[in-house]
Design a protein around this motif. Structure first.
Motif, PDB file in Angstrom:
ATOM      1  N   PHE A 118       0.764 -10.846  -4.053  1.00  0.00           N
ATOM      2  CA  PHE A 118       1.456  -9.648  -3.579  1.00  0.00           C
ATOM      3  C   PHE A 118       2.963  -9.857  -3.626  1.00  0.00           C
ATOM      4  O   PHE A 118       3.466 -10.971  -3.572  1.00  0.00           O
ATOM      5  CB  PHE A 118       1.033  -9.317  -2.142  1.00  0.00           C
ATOM      6  CG  PHE A 118      -0.267  -8.574  -2.080  1.00  0.00           C
ATOM      7  CD1 PHE A 118      -0.540  -7.734  -1.026  1.00  0.00           C
ATOM      8  CD2 PHE A 118      -1.221  -8.722  -3.073  1.00  0.00           C
ATOM      9  CE1 PHE A 118      -1.734  -7.048  -0.950  1.00  0.00           C
ATOM     10  CE2 PHE A 118      -2.421  -8.044  -3.010  1.00  0.00           C
ATOM     11  CZ  PHE A 118      -2.690  -7.193  -1.943  1.00  0.00           C
ATOM     12  N   GLY A 119       3.698  -8.780  -3.709  1.00  0.00           N
ATOM     13  CA  GLY A 119       5.146  -8.862  -3.814  1.00  0.00           C
ATOM     14  C   GLY A 119       5.823  -9.196  -2.501  1.00  0.00           C
ATOM     15  O   GLY A 119       5.233  -9.149  -1.435  1.00  0.00           O
ATOM     16  N   PHE A 120       7.090  -9.505  -2.620  1.00  0.00           N
ATOM     17  CA  PHE A 120       7.924  -9.849  -1.480  1.00  0.00           C
ATOM     18  C   PHE A 120       8.331  -8.596  -0.713  1.00  0.00           C
ATOM     19  O   PHE A 120       8.701  -7.599  -1.304  1.00  0.00           O
ATOM     20  CB  PHE A 120       9.176 -10.558  -1.989  1.00  0.00           C
ATOM     21  CG  PHE A 120      10.242 -10.731  -0.964  1.00  0.00           C
ATOM     22  CD1 PHE A 120      11.300  -9.841  -0.888  1.00  0.00           C
ATOM     23  CD2 PHE A 120      10.204 -11.781  -0.067  1.00  0.00           C
ATOM     24  CE1 PHE A 120      12.306  -9.996   0.055  1.00  0.00           C
ATOM     25  CE2 PHE A 120      11.214 -11.944   0.875  1.00  0.00           C
ATOM     26  CZ  PHE A 120      12.256 -11.052   0.927  1.00  0.00           C
ATOM     27  N   ARG A 121       8.252  -8.653   0.605  1.00  0.00           N
ATOM     28  CA  ARG A 121       8.667  -7.520   1.428  1.00  0.00           C
ATOM     29  C   ARG A 121       9.104  -8.048   2.782  1.00  0.00           C
ATOM     30  O   ARG A 121       8.408  -8.836   3.404  1.00  0.00           O
ATOM     31  CB  ARG A 121       7.504  -6.526   1.585  1.00  0.00           C
ATOM     32  CG  ARG A 121       7.832  -5.283   2.379  1.00  0.00           C
ATOM     33  CD  ARG A 121       6.710  -4.263   2.194  1.00  0.00           C
ATOM     34  NE  ARG A 121       5.417  -4.830   2.496  1.00  0.00           N
ATOM     35  CZ  ARG A 121       4.765  -4.693   3.652  1.00  0.00           C
ATOM     36  NH1 ARG A 121       5.304  -3.969   4.606  1.00  0.00           N
ATOM     37  NH2 ARG A 121       3.595  -5.236   3.834  1.00  0.00           N
ATOM     38  N   GLN A 122      10.240  -7.601   3.262  1.00  0.00           N
ATOM     39  CA  GLN A 122      10.787  -8.130   4.500  1.00  0.00           C
ATOM     40  C   GLN A 122      11.433  -7.018   5.318  1.00  0.00           C
ATOM     41  O   GLN A 122      12.132  -6.167   4.779  1.00  0.00           O
ATOM     42  CB  GLN A 122      11.844  -9.201   4.202  1.00  0.00           C
ATOM     43  CG  GLN A 122      12.475  -9.819   5.455  1.00  0.00           C
ATOM     44  CD  GLN A 122      13.584 -10.799   5.124  1.00  0.00           C
ATOM     45  OE1 GLN A 122      14.219 -10.709   4.082  1.00  0.00           O
ATOM     46  NE2 GLN A 122      13.808 -11.750   6.019  1.00  0.00           N
ATOM     47  N   LEU A 123      11.170  -7.060   6.636  1.00  0.00           N
ATOM     48  CA  LEU A 123      11.813  -6.146   7.570  1.00  0.00           C
ATOM     49  C   LEU A 123      12.894  -6.915   8.328  1.00  0.00           C
ATOM     50  O   LEU A 123      12.644  -8.002   8.842  1.00  0.00           O
ATOM     51  CB  LEU A 123      10.793  -5.591   8.565  1.00  0.00           C
ATOM     52  CG  LEU A 123      11.356  -4.849   9.782  1.00  0.00           C
ATOM     53  CD1 LEU A 123      12.004  -3.533   9.351  1.00  0.00           C
ATOM     54  CD2 LEU A 123      10.251  -4.594  10.814  1.00  0.00           C
TER      55      LEU A 123
END
Length: 215
Positions: A118-123
């Protein structure tokens, strides 16, 4: 004679406190809540600033594809399947001599099948002081998620936001993602509570010094 003895006892206790440096923290009393305007996004993007780059769009919506925690409005950050950034922000005024405490609810689902590939995702949640200095309050990655439900996050802002005069503070929620991810972070019910600062003060008890019991 009894009054003199009582005064002598109290004086002795006060002297002992000063000599030993034993202090007991005063309870942190609430100073009430100054609500974030349109905290639940029920009025769309009213009072909120949206920035989505490079693909544009409106993160704040009432789409039933991703339900809100309460009502119908929420912020849907990321999930575009494109490399970019989604942000919402609002300016609030922190009163003088108050400790600001930010609370919000967040949901981040994980697609069935696991996170492999899965791709990178950051809050990233930030507060920017009136001098332009940003302070990171909270961050999280896309691994794990919140099991399809909203999770409450509460964070006390740093000492830089405790001032002798009111100050304008910008609160922002930013999601950074890449082209491989289509799962958004959902934000709802954002509030800012202002509390009195905890002050250490000596506790003088006739006949002795008592320490508080944690619990």
């Amino acid at each position: 004679m009894r009054k003199r003895a009582r005064r002598a006892s109290m004086l002795a206790a006060a002297t002992a406190v000063a000599a030993t440096g034993v202090f007991v923290a005063a309870p942190s009393a609430s100073a009430g809540t100054s609500e974030v305007v349109n905290a639940g996004f029920e009025s769309g993007n009213a009072s909120w600033h949206e920035k989505v780059t490079p693909f544009g769009g409106h993160p704040i919506n009432n789409s039933s594809a991703w339900p809100a925690r309460s009502g119908t409005g929420k912020a849907e950050l990321g999930g575009q399947g494109l490399t970019g950034m989604s942000r919402i922000s609002q300016q609030v005024t922190v009163p003088a001599y108050r400790v600001p405490v930010l609370s919000f609810w967040v949901r981040s689902d994980v697609v069935a099948g696991g996170t492999s590939g899965f791709g990178f995702r950051q809050l990233v949640v930030e507060a920017t002081a009136d001098d332009g200095t940003p302070y990171e309050l909270h961050d999280r990655m896309n691994k794990g998620g919140t099991s399809g439900s909203y999770e409450r996050v509460t964070v006390t802002l740093p000492d830089a936001f405790y001032r002798s005069s009111p100050q304008k503070v910008n609160i922002s929620f930013t999601v950074i993602e890449d082209a491989a991810n289509r799962m958004p972070f959902l934000i709802d019910d954002v509030t800012m509570e202002y509390r009195f600062r905890t002050i250490d003060r000596p506790v003088i008890i006739p006949g002795g010094i008592f320490r508080p019991v944690a619990g």
